[in-house]
Design an enzyme around this catalytic site. Sequence first.
Site, mmCIF file in Angstrom:
data_model
loop_
_atom_site.group_PDB
_atom_site.id
_atom_site.type_symbol
_atom_site.label_atom_id
_atom_site.label_comp_id
_atom_site.label_asym_id
_atom_site.label_seq_id
_atom_site.Cartn_x
_atom_site.Cartn_y
_atom_site.Cartn_z
ATOM 1 N N GLY A 70 0.727 -0.811 0.286
ATOM 2 C CA GLY A 70 0.635 0.206 0.258
ATOM 3 C C GLY A 70 1.468 1.565 -0.274
ATOM 4 C CB CYS A 171 -4.962 4.965 -1.087
ATOM 5 S SG CYS A 171 -6.095 4.970 0.006
#
Length: 209
Positions: A70, A171
């Site tokens: 991530g 993100c």
Amino acid sequence: MQRIDLGEVEYDVASKDMRGWVEERVEGKAEDRLFLLSHPPVITYGPRTVLDDLPAEAAAIPTVQVDRGGYATYHGPGQLVGYLVIDLHQRGPVDIVRWLENGLIEALGSLGFPLVRRDTPKGASSLVGVWTEDGRKLCSIGMRIRRGVTSHGFSVNVDPDMTVFHTFTSCGLDDVTMVSLAELAAEQGLTAPTDADVRDAIANSLGAR
């Protein structure tokens, strides 16, 4: 799976503890566990994160590089964090991320919030996580698997300071809009769920007792 509820834990303390939790699972000294907690304000980011995604130094929020998948994400008061320490050898073949996405969708759906997972188009930035039907992101997921045991996990925006998400690229998605359960509840004219409500729903959905 054992459920363990914690309060607010400094990120570096939780990170150190997590390494110990993983060792205990690898050595068979503990069963699968779900740790539920929160952190003081911090932005964590995986090794593939572009530095331009991080906030300017003037934002005054600590940034920490971490050993998970991530990109950059925010943790802070009002957000529920779940760390999963699971031995995948005991579970057999399983897509752990999809299992987690579906578990969170089921849990939060039981509280009155219809949510979805999204497949990532080839070559695009990852859409792993849990989303509203109109494309806003509620839950972030970033996990690590080593020696067949998972660590790290997920975060759910229950009612954090959402303005922090305007200071960096969350993100790895330039156009993502982050949302909280409190905001969704207000839109629907519902009473916002408490942290305890969300903990219980997620633990039940993931089979943690």
